[in-house]
Design an enzyme around this catalytic site. Structure first.
Site, PDB file in Angstrom:
ATOM      1  N   ASP A 104       0.850  -1.189   0.000  1.00 33.98           N
ATOM      2  CA  ASP A 104       0.000   0.000   0.000  1.00 33.98           C
ATOM      3  C   ASP A 104       0.889   1.245   0.000  1.00 33.98           C
ATOM      4  O   ASP A 104       1.730   1.393  -0.876  1.00 33.98           O
ATOM      5  CB  ASP A 104      -0.952  -0.039   1.207  1.00 33.98           C
ATOM      6  CG  ASP A 104      -1.988   1.064   1.202  1.00 33.98           C
ATOM      7  OD1 ASP A 104      -2.987   0.937   0.484  1.00 33.98           O
ATOM      8  OD2 ASP A 104      -1.778   2.056   1.933  1.00 33.98           O
ATOM      9  N   TYR A 234      -1.634  11.879   2.752  1.00 42.49           N
ATOM     10  CA  TYR A 234      -2.215  11.833   1.419  1.00 42.49           C
ATOM     11  C   TYR A 234      -2.171  13.213   0.763  1.00 42.49           C
ATOM     12  O   TYR A 234      -1.926  13.343  -0.438  1.00 42.49           O
ATOM     13  CB  TYR A 234      -3.651  11.317   1.473  1.00 42.49           C
ATOM     14  CG  TYR A 234      -3.751   9.813   1.522  1.00 42.49           C
ATOM     15  CD1 TYR A 234      -4.123   9.079   0.398  1.00 42.49           C
ATOM     16  CD2 TYR A 234      -3.452   9.113   2.688  1.00 42.49           C
ATOM     17  CE1 TYR A 234      -4.200   7.703   0.435  1.00 42.49           C
ATOM     18  CE2 TYR A 234      -3.528   7.730   2.742  1.00 42.49           C
ATOM     19  CZ  TYR A 234      -3.896   7.028   1.607  1.00 42.49           C
ATOM     20  OH  TYR A 234      -3.957   5.656   1.652  1.00 42.49           O
ATOM     21  N   HIS A 286      -5.603  -7.260  -0.183  1.00 44.22           N
ATOM     22  CA  HIS A 286      -4.770  -6.073  -0.041  1.00 44.22           C
ATOM     23  C   HIS A 286      -3.941  -6.102   1.242  1.00 44.22           C
ATOM     24  O   HIS A 286      -2.809  -5.637   1.262  1.00 44.22           O
ATOM     25  CB  HIS A 286      -5.670  -4.834  -0.055  1.00 44.22           C
ATOM     26  CG  HIS A 286      -4.921  -3.544  -0.066  1.00 44.22           C
ATOM     27  ND1 HIS A 286      -4.277  -3.063  -1.186  1.00 44.22           N
ATOM     28  CD2 HIS A 286      -4.696  -2.631   0.914  1.00 44.22           C
ATOM     29  CE1 HIS A 286      -3.707  -1.904  -0.898  1.00 44.22           C
ATOM     30  NE2 HIS A 286      -3.942  -1.617   0.363  1.00 44.22           N
TER      31      HIS A 286
END
Length: 309
Positions: A104, A234, A286
């Site tokens: 990730d 982010y 994931h």
């Protein structure tokens, strides 16, 4: 402290003297608990069905802005800065040659560590690697049906499941107010990702990942008050021009593990990374280290086994 920021990490030495140092990097909404089931097999392989040659010394940091590292002291902590700081951590620990594994967000940072310290990073292993079309018509025309399906899956993910990324990447302080105010909101924000991103065969998140492990992960965000600072990473990524600019192909040997919910496409990965190992699995998702730790351990051993002195 690294570059002015507190960086928490777990350091587990192997009983094997010739073990290879390895840093493990979590993503969002992950934490260091992602790797708990990997620690024993990787540090003490003889006790877990492996050989002494498979041993690693592990360094598992909480990324700056996440968990026990807490919020950085200021802005500007983009992935490149984080990668550089983590190479300094390995140097401080006395590790001159080491590997890095990341999923990730960790799959962004791990290759950047290889670029920052190519003479020290022996190899980079990633899962959940994002690969993007670069406009090369010849490459796109040569993609297999399976590879095209993965790209289409990524486009669906962006349309239907990417709202969290847009919020955290553009308005992190707004979502932070909500997440810091409500433990139920924080729980829902993260568990939704476990529902969406785990093995498609799992009906419920706890069918893929132990419920207590999920709650531990959520609790780390809640009790450390890092939902906002993690979201802000982010924003840093979205607003870092260097992150999205064309760059030279990496030179460090790279291994890629692909799980059912991943959208990695090898020809696109090879244009950016020096891919020497590629493995695809039908089980897991994931959160591969939590969902299929046996497969992750085996793949890490296989990749780094070919790079050991």
């Amino acid at each position: 402290m690294l570059d002015g920021a507190n960086v928490h990490f777990v350091h587990v030495r192997s009983p094997e003297p010739d073990a290879v140092p390895l840093m493990l990097l979590h993503g969002w909404p992950g934490s260091i608990v992602e790797f708990w089931d990997l620690i024993g097999p990787l540090t003490d392989p003889v006790a877990h069905g492996g050989s002494a040659r498979d041993a690693f010394h592990l360094v598992i940091p909480s990324l700056p802005g996440y968990g026990f590292s807490g919020p950085p002291p200021g802005t500007g902590w983009n992935d490149t800065r984080t990668a550089t700081a983590l190479t300094r951590l390995m140097a401080r620990l006395g590790y001159d040659r080491y590997g890095v594994q990341g999923g990730d967000v960790g799959a962004f940072i791990a290759p950047l560590m290889g670029r920052a310290a190519p003479d020290h990073v022996i190899g980079v292993h990633v899962n959940g690697l994002l690969t993007f079309p670069d406009g090369d018509a010849e490459t796109m025309a040569a993609l297999t049906d399976a590879e095209r399906a993965r790209l289409e899956g990524m486009q669906r993910w962006q349309r239907e499941l990417g709202a969290y990324m847009q919020l955290q990447g553009t308005r992190p302080q707004t979502i932070a107010a909500a997440l810091h105010d409500s433990p139920v909101g924080q729980l829902a924000w993260i568990v939704e990702k476990f529902k969406d991103w785990t093995d498609p065969s799992a009906e419920l998140p706890e069918d893929a990942v132990d419920r207590d492990r999920i709650l531990t992960d959520v609790s780390i965000y809640w009790f450390t008050g890092t939902a906002g600072s993690a979201a802000h990473t982010y924003y840093e990524r979205f607003n870092d021009p260097a992150m999205w600019a064309p760059r030279e192909r990496g030179t460090v040997p790279t291994g890629v593990a692909v799980f059912p919910t991943d959208h990695s496409v090898r020809p696109l990965a090879e244009r950016v990374h020096n891919v020497v190992h590629w493995a695809e699995y039908r089980r897991g998702g994931h959160f591969a280290a939590l969902e299929a730790p046996d497969l992750m351990v085996a793949d890490i051993r296989a990749f780094f086994g070919g790079l050991r002195p």
